[in-house]
Design an enzyme around this catalytic site. Structure first.
Site, PDB file in Angstrom:
ATOM      1  N   LYS A 191      -7.345  15.371  -4.474  1.00  8.21           N
ATOM      2  CA  LYS A 191      -5.951  15.491  -4.044  1.00  8.21           C
ATOM      3  C   LYS A 191      -5.397  14.158  -3.507  1.00  8.21           C
ATOM      4  CE  LYS A 191      -5.865  20.008  -4.792  1.00  8.21           C
ATOM      5  NZ  LYS A 191      -7.017  20.456  -5.580  1.00  8.21           N
TER       6      LYS A 191
HETATM    7  C1  LIG Z   1      -7.170  22.193  -5.294  1.00  8.10           C
HETATM    8  C2  LIG Z   1      -6.373  23.396  -5.471  1.00  8.10           C
HETATM    9  C3  LIG Z   1      -6.654  24.590  -4.810  1.00  8.10           C
HETATM   10  C4  LIG Z   1      -7.887  24.835  -3.994  1.00  8.10           C
HETATM   11  O1  LIG Z   1      -8.192  23.926  -3.055  1.00  8.10           O
HETATM   12  P1  LIG Z   1      -9.727  23.679  -2.655  1.00  8.10           P
HETATM   13  O2  LIG Z   1      -9.583  22.769  -1.464  1.00  8.10           O
HETATM   14  O3  LIG Z   1     -10.415  23.048  -3.804  1.00  8.10           O
HETATM   15  O4  LIG Z   1     -10.320  24.980  -2.282  1.00  8.10           O
HETATM   16  C5  LIG Z   1      -5.792  25.650  -4.982  1.00  8.10           C
HETATM   17  N1  LIG Z   1      -4.718  25.568  -5.755  1.00  8.10           N
HETATM   18  C6  LIG Z   1      -4.424  24.448  -6.412  1.00  8.10           C
HETATM   19  C7  LIG Z   1      -3.191  24.422  -7.253  1.00  8.10           C
HETATM   20  C8  LIG Z   1      -5.233  23.329  -6.315  1.00  8.10           C
HETATM   21  O5  LIG Z   1      -4.933  22.240  -7.003  1.00  8.10           O
END
Ligand SMILES: *Cc1c(COP(=O)(O)O)cnc(C)c1O
Length: 388
Positions: A191
């Site tokens: 992210k």
């Molecule tokens: C990364 C992500 C998640 C989940 O987050 P995690 O920290 O990996 O559990 C949920 N929804 C979207 C759209 C994502 O990109």
């Protein structure tokens, strides 16, 4: 050195500076390594960033969303409207709280939930809408909340990819002009801001924040020096101070890294303009340099033409890989997974999502890239799509 093979370019890579690495060392040496002062400091920084709203951190963005659903009172018998083009955790958490995901088709341009289709999917059981801001591009927030208020629905924004994105000048999660409901972010390694793994939930009231805090740690409330109470079934999804200190340092760089992403995305567009790829059927993302945080740069391949030539997305990815370019798939359509098929879902019910799910491709985009890297990607894509 004319035949020098270029280094492999992954589709993403985190930016971690030496100061952050040193700060992690300090926490490890401090004697307090799990949730403590650094987590509290990170929550305060995030709360200030979101205009003073209550914020709690979690061990990952999936736990964050599941807690958000519980805070909103979503449970067995309830329906939640969401998109089939997301990381599968979006709908998995709806199943996890015993509710039913209702998938609505996406808009082919934004690749987000088509808000014009939501009203037709609302039933007396609908409790919430869970939009996803794919690649950091928000949906029309005014329209979203207009529908939610009209039908008295909660909104749980899966803003996992949208830290730093905005709508009409309002940061996603901050709601200065339009009060937003529950907004969930992920700090997973890929992210825009990372704590390795982690997430945070932005809420509206202190009562919600207190409940979220209980839900992330066994339902426990500490009382006085030696007492505790448990009045709700909580799980275990607290963020450690080691992760939190990474987030504190990442926040300092957030706008600098965002600028770099935006510049690279703009360069992608100017490079694509010099090619024939769009006339060959390649679909580019919406060139939004105001509201999107450019979490990803995604194209949609001309899948019908590829198929007629005996090719598919995997063959294009292989050609890119041979040219030392990494690419990603975000995401295959959720309703095609066995778990969802077994529950009776059909990908064909959301035809736009079905097509996008088999032809979307994430190209490399991360702050450490150079303009030359972008040029390399576009030229590799031209080679891969030669004759299409
Ligand atoms: C990364 C992500 C998640 C989940 O987050 P995690 O920290 O990996 O559990 C949920 N929804 C979207 C759209 C994502 O990109």
């Amino acid at each position: 050195m004319t035949n020098k093979i270029p280094a492999f370019l992954p589709f993403t890579k985190p930016t971690i500076d030496e100061e952050t690495i040193a700060a992690v060392g300090d926490v490890l040496r401090s004697g307090w390594i799990t949730t403590g002062p650094k987590s509290a400091e990170f929550e305060k920084i995030l709360s200030d960033y979101f205009g003073g709203r209550p914020v709690r951190c979690f061990s990952n963005g999936t736990a964050t969303m599941e807690v958000a659903l519980r805070v909103a009172g979503v449970g067995p018998g309830d329906e939640v409207i969401t998109t089939p083009i997301s990381w599968v955790s979006t709908s998995n958490v709806i199943l996890a709280v015993g509710a039913k995901p209702v998938f609505v088709d996406i808009d082919p341009l934004t690749r987000n939930l088509d808000l014009n289709l939501i009203e037709a999917a609302i039933t007396p059981k609908t409790k919430a809408i869970m939009p996803v801001y794919l690649a950091g591009l928000p949906v029309n927030i005014d329209q979203l909340y207009h529908i939610a208020h009209q039908y008295h629905l909660r909104v749980i924004e899966d803003a996992a990819q949208a830290l730093g994105s905005s709508w009409n000048g309002d940061l996603i999660g901050s709601s200065r002009k339009n009060p937003s409901d529950l907004v969930s972010f992920s700090f997973q390694a890929n992210k825009n801001l990372t704590t390795i793994e982690g997430g945070c939930l932005v809420m509206s009231t202190e009562e919600e924040a207190i409940l979220a805090q209980k839900l992330r740690l066994q339902g426990v409330t500490r009382l006085g020096l030696d007492q505790m109470e448990v009045d709700v079934l909580g799980g275990k999804s607290n963020l450690t101070d080691v992760n939190a200190v990474i987030g504190i340092h990442q926040m300092k760089q957030l706008s600098l890294l965002a600028d770099q992403r935006k510049k690279l995305a703009q360069h992608y567009f100017s490079c694509f303009e010099k090619t024939k790829l769009v006339s060959q059927g390649l679909e580019l993302p919406i060139p939004d340099f105001i509201q999107s945080n450019w979490h990803m740069f995604q194209v949609v391949l001309p899948i019908e033409r590829l198929k007629s030539l005996g090719m598919d997305r995997a063959s294009i990815m292989q050609k890119l890989k041979d040219l030392q370019i990494g690419a990603g798939v975000h995401y295959p359509i959720i309703t095609q997974f066995k778990l969802y098929q077994d529950l009776g879902y059909k990908a064909a019910n959301t035809p736009v999502a079905q097509r996008v799910g088999e032809s979307i491709l994430t190209l490399p985009l991360f702050p450490l890239m150079s303009n030359a890297d972008v040029e390399r990607v576009v030229s590799a894509l031209e080679t891969a799509l030669q004759g299409v």
